[in-house]
Design a protein around this motif. Structure first.
Motif: not given
Length: 118
Positions: A69-73, A66, A82, A102, A14, A18, A104
């Motif tokens: 989504e990576i930061e959320t993961a 994207e 996670y 990532y 991830l 990022k 969801r």
């Protein structure tokens, strides 16, 4: 349940994604800025510049989504959520996470969610 090694590996993946996306966004932004400074010779050149700029903007928009989504993961890794499907709350298969770290949703819920989105 993900092992500590699997979790660390996915976290590294991830973080690499990022960094790559942030670099791509910066490059695309620079490209757009360069394009906007060009002086087109005729309508054809102007059309090409406008089209190229539009494509770059769409790429940036997709990459920003994207990146979010990576930061959320990454946040989910920090808070221990996670790898849990946001819809059914079952674990997301490790093979799916290796392909899309990532993710969801589990495969079943992803299909349901995509059908709702159409």
């Amino acid at each position: 349940m993900l092992t500590e090694q699997e979790l660390e590996s996915l976290k590294r993946q991830l973080l690499e994604l990022k960094a790559n996306i942030e670099s791509n966004i910066q490059k695309s932004t620079n490209d757009i800025n360069l394009m906007s400074q060009q002086d087109p010779n005729d309508e054809g050149d102007y059309s090409v510049l406008l089209n190229d700029s539009s494509i770059e903007n769409k790429i940036i928009e997709k990459q920003i989504r994207e990146l979010k989504e990576i930061e959320t993961a990454l946040g989910k890794i920090s808070n221990g959520k996670y790898g849990i499907c946001e819809m059914c709350e079952d674990e997301i298969n490790i093979e799916r996470l290796k392909v899309k770290p990532y993710a969801r949703f589990c495969i079943s819920c992803r299909e349901i969610n995509e059908k709702k989105s159409q």
